[in-house]
Motif scaffolding. Sequence first.
Motif, PDB file in Angstrom:
ATOM      1  N   PRO A   1      -1.180  52.897 -26.156  1.00 13.15           N
ATOM      2  CA  PRO A   1      -2.492  53.503 -26.413  1.00 13.15           C
ATOM      3  C   PRO A   1      -3.536  52.536 -26.977  1.00 13.15           C
ATOM      4  CG  PRO A   1      -1.093  53.878 -28.298  1.00 13.15           C
ATOM      5  CD  PRO A   1      -0.310  52.988 -27.342  1.00 13.15           C
ATOM      6  N   ARG A   2      -3.201  51.247 -27.067  1.00 11.30           N
ATOM      7  CA  ARG A   2      -4.075  50.291 -27.758  1.00 11.30           C
ATOM      8  C   ARG A   2      -5.070  49.675 -26.778  1.00 11.30           C
ATOM      9  NH1 ARG A   2       0.308  46.236 -29.295  1.00 11.30           N
ATOM     10  NH2 ARG A   2       0.803  46.770 -27.127  1.00 11.30           N
ATOM     11  N   PRO A   3      -6.355  49.981 -26.917  1.00  9.68           N
ATOM     12  CA  PRO A   3      -7.356  49.464 -25.972  1.00  9.68           C
ATOM     13  C   PRO A   3      -7.417  47.946 -25.890  1.00  9.68           C
ATOM     14  CG  PRO A   3      -8.266  51.267 -27.251  1.00  9.68           C
ATOM     15  CD  PRO A   3      -6.952  50.927 -27.876  1.00  9.68           C
ATOM     16  N   THR A   4      -7.002  47.241 -26.940  1.00  6.00           N
ATOM     17  CA  THR A   4      -7.047  45.775 -26.927  1.00  6.00           C
ATOM     18  C   THR A   4      -5.802  45.139 -26.317  1.00  6.00           C
ATOM     19  OG1 THR A   4      -6.121  45.710 -29.168  1.00  6.00           O
ATOM     20  CG2 THR A   4      -8.525  45.720 -28.963  1.00  6.00           C
ATOM     21  N   SER A   5      -4.831  45.957 -25.943  1.00  6.49           N
ATOM     22  CA  SER A   5      -3.564  45.441 -25.417  1.00  6.49           C
ATOM     23  C   SER A   5      -3.641  45.232 -23.909  1.00  6.49           C
ATOM     24  CB  SER A   5      -2.436  46.420 -25.727  1.00  6.49           C
ATOM     25  OG  SER A   5      -1.270  46.115 -24.992  1.00  6.49           O
ATOM     26  N   PRO A   6      -3.005  44.176 -23.383  1.00 10.99           N
ATOM     27  CA  PRO A   6      -2.937  44.002 -21.921  1.00 10.99           C
ATOM     28  C   PRO A   6      -2.243  45.165 -21.216  1.00 10.99           C
ATOM     29  CG  PRO A   6      -2.252  42.004 -23.060  1.00 10.99           C
ATOM     30  CD  PRO A   6      -2.369  43.067 -24.107  1.00 10.99           C
ATOM     31  N   GLY A   7      -1.383  45.875 -21.964  1.00  6.51           N
ATOM     32  CA  GLY A   7      -0.661  46.996 -21.372  1.00  6.51           C
ATOM     33  C   GLY A   7      -1.320  48.339 -21.587  1.00  6.51           C
ATOM     34  N   PHE A   8      -2.565  48.328 -22.096  1.00  2.00           N
ATOM     35  CA  PHE A   8      -3.239  49.596 -22.385  1.00  2.00           C
ATOM     36  C   PHE A   8      -3.261  50.503 -21.160  1.00  2.00           C
ATOM     37  CE2 PHE A   8      -7.376  51.948 -22.203  1.00  2.00           C
ATOM     38  CZ  PHE A   8      -7.032  52.934 -23.119  1.00  2.00           C
ATOM     39  N   GLY A   9      -2.920  51.765 -21.399  1.00  2.00           N
ATOM     40  CA  GLY A   9      -2.994  52.752 -20.327  1.00  2.00           C
ATOM     41  C   GLY A   9      -1.746  52.881 -19.491  1.00  2.00           C
ATOM     42  N   HIS A  10      -0.722  52.090 -19.803  1.00  2.00           N
ATOM     43  CA  HIS A  10       0.519  52.135 -19.031  1.00  2.00           C
ATOM     44  C   HIS A  10       1.570  53.021 -19.704  1.00  2.00           C
ATOM     45  CE1 HIS A  10      -1.289  48.552 -17.242  1.00  2.00           C
ATOM     46  NE2 HIS A  10      -0.368  48.584 -16.294  1.00  2.00           N
TER      47      HIS A  10
ATOM     48  N   GLY B   1       2.893  63.722 -33.686  1.00  2.00           N
ATOM     49  CA  GLY B   1       1.629  63.031 -33.854  1.00  2.00           C
ATOM     50  C   GLY B   1       1.268  63.038 -35.325  1.00  2.00           C
ATOM     51  N   VAL B   2       0.591  61.981 -35.767  1.00  2.00           N
ATOM     52  CA  VAL B   2       0.292  61.815 -37.188  1.00  2.00           C
ATOM     53  C   VAL B   2      -1.184  61.484 -37.373  1.00  2.00           C
ATOM     54  CG1 VAL B   2       0.821  60.525 -39.287  1.00  2.00           C
ATOM     55  CG2 VAL B   2       2.624  60.937 -37.598  1.00  2.00           C
ATOM     56  N   ILE B   3      -1.809  62.172 -38.328  1.00  2.00           N
ATOM     57  CA  ILE B   3      -3.143  61.813 -38.804  1.00  2.00           C
ATOM     58  C   ILE B   3      -3.020  61.442 -40.277  1.00  2.00           C
ATOM     59  CG2 ILE B   3      -5.400  62.738 -39.443  1.00  2.00           C
ATOM     60  CD1 ILE B   3      -5.474  64.219 -36.851  1.00  2.00           C
ATOM     61  N   ALA B   4      -3.489  60.252 -40.631  1.00  2.00           N
ATOM     62  CA  ALA B   4      -3.497  59.794 -42.014  1.00  2.00           C
ATOM     63  C   ALA B   4      -4.915  59.388 -42.390  1.00  2.00           C
ATOM     64  CB  ALA B   4      -2.542  58.611 -42.198  1.00  2.00           C
ATOM     65  N   GLU B   5      -5.396  59.938 -43.492  1.00  2.00           N
ATOM     66  CA  GLU B   5      -6.765  59.681 -43.936  1.00  2.00           C
ATOM     67  C   GLU B   5      -7.780  59.925 -42.820  1.00  2.00           C
ATOM     68  OE1 GLU B   5      -7.541  59.052 -47.236  1.00  2.00           O
ATOM     69  OE2 GLU B   5      -5.440  59.622 -47.381  1.00  2.00           O
ATOM     70  N   GLY B   6      -7.522  60.961 -42.036  1.00  2.00           N
ATOM     71  CA  GLY B   6      -8.463  61.395 -41.011  1.00  2.00           C
ATOM     72  C   GLY B   6      -8.385  60.648 -39.703  1.00  2.00           C
ATOM     73  N   LYS B   7      -7.439  59.709 -39.563  1.00  2.00           N
ATOM     74  CA  LYS B   7      -7.350  58.915 -38.338  1.00  2.00           C
ATOM     75  C   LYS B   7      -5.967  59.011 -37.715  1.00  2.00           C
ATOM     76  CE  LYS B   7     -10.786  55.482 -39.807  1.00  2.00           C
ATOM     77  NZ  LYS B   7     -11.044  54.031 -40.034  1.00  2.00           N
ATOM     78  N   LEU B   8      -5.923  58.996 -36.382  1.00  2.00           N
ATOM     79  CA  LEU B   8      -4.642  58.963 -35.696  1.00  2.00           C
ATOM     80  C   LEU B   8      -3.895  57.684 -36.060  1.00  2.00           C
ATOM     81  CD1 LEU B   8      -5.620  60.183 -32.121  1.00  2.00           C
ATOM     82  CD2 LEU B   8      -4.162  61.393 -33.749  1.00  2.00           C
ATOM     83  N   VAL B   9      -2.589  57.822 -36.255  1.00  2.00           N
ATOM     84  CA  VAL B   9      -1.769  56.689 -36.653  1.00  2.00           C
ATOM     85  C   VAL B   9      -1.194  55.991 -35.427  1.00  2.00           C
ATOM     86  CG1 VAL B   9       0.386  56.027 -37.794  1.00  2.00           C
ATOM     87  CG2 VAL B   9      -1.201  57.589 -38.925  1.00  2.00           C
ATOM     88  N   HIS B  10      -1.431  54.678 -35.372  1.00  2.00           N
ATOM     89  CA  HIS B  10      -0.792  53.812 -34.389  1.00  2.00           C
ATOM     90  C   HIS B  10      -0.254  52.594 -35.125  1.00  2.00           C
ATOM     91  CE1 HIS B  10      -3.940  55.906 -31.965  1.00  2.00           C
ATOM     92  NE2 HIS B  10      -2.919  56.070 -31.148  1.00  2.00           N
ATOM     93  N   GLY B  11       0.818  52.053 -34.632  1.00  2.00           N
ATOM     94  CA  GLY B  11       1.307  50.777 -35.130  1.00  2.00           C
ATOM     95  C   GLY B  11       1.255  49.802 -33.974  1.00  2.00           C
ATOM     96  N   PHE B  12       2.394  49.177 -33.673  1.00  2.00           N
ATOM     97  CA  PHE B  12       2.413  48.329 -32.479  1.00  2.00           C
ATOM     98  C   PHE B  12       2.351  49.179 -31.220  1.00  2.00           C
ATOM     99  CE2 PHE B  12       6.918  49.043 -33.419  1.00  2.00           C
ATOM    100  CZ  PHE B  12       7.445  49.373 -32.184  1.00  2.00           C
ATOM    101  N   LEU B  13       2.724  50.462 -31.359  1.00  2.00           N
ATOM    102  CA  LEU B  13       2.503  51.449 -30.294  1.00  2.00           C
ATOM    103  C   LEU B  13       2.052  52.749 -30.945  1.00  2.00           C
ATOM    104  CD1 LEU B  13       5.471  50.772 -27.828  1.00  2.00           C
ATOM    105  CD2 LEU B  13       3.045  50.282 -27.465  1.00  2.00           C
TER     106      LEU B  13
END
Length: 301
Positions: free
Chosen positions: A71-80, A143-155
């Motif tokens: 889900p990371r827009p900056t990742s080469p694999g975004f959207g896969h 799914g997780v929301i922390a401090e009002g934002k969706l949580v992502h890590g490396f994925l």
Amino acid sequence: MSQTLFAGIEGGGTKFVCAVADENNHILAEARIPTTEPAETLAACADFFQQQKALGKIKSLGIACFGPLDPRPTSPGFGHILATPKPGWTGADVVGFFKQSFDFPIAFDTDVNGAVLAESLWGAGKGLQNLVYFTIGTGIGAGVIAEGKLVHGFLHPEMGHIMLARDPEHDPFPGSCPFHGACFEGLASGPAIEKRWGLKGDQLPPEHPAWALEAHYIALALVSVTCALAPERIVLGGGVMAQEQLLPMIRADFEKLLNGYMQTPLITRQLDSYIALTELEGKAGLYGAFALAQQAWEQTR
């Protein structure tokens, strides 16, 4: 005055639900497309949106999809889609497919991250800044929301695959997950229930011992999540949670397992609202797709 329109896709293992809605989630057009192989399924979704041009200009598309995914827009694999048991979908470039046909912004995240976003805006977690949503059905995810934002890590979070304590003498079932065996999903998903007991959950009576075991495994997972993230509420959805006897059993086991730790009125006095059922059953994923689309559009304004 023209309407502000958003497109949404809830991508599931059996069907893709496509819809166009206004900013108030009033659905103007909807289609359910069987999940077959990627090119066929995604082409049918794109055709649906092309056919809705008469409704007006679509501002953006949100896709809340089964995973694992990037889900990371900056990742080469975004959207896969990443390694998935869904045949033919590993490596599918979902976002790239739609970029070939449309020039509006596209947001892409897991179905459960979409669902927790929808619950925080319009459902059982409305107004909360720290929220966890679990779906317990054919699979288990959170799914997780922390401090009002969706949580992502490396994925993204994969809480359906946390490992749970299992007593093999009490429950010799080895689990149904093809990756981990006896993880949360492998022990407590709908397919796990069927494989362990030989019947689907909706065929088992409320007094069946399956439900005490199911409540125990869900409570174990919720205690782990509470200790790790301290959310303000945990929302439960999915087909397994349609069993009305299950929620009180989960709360009772949760309280017993937590054993007086983490003293807070949220748990000691408000447990019935701390562990709550979804208010968007059957709609959380699609509403989450609309929420993702709205966020994507706002970021471009």
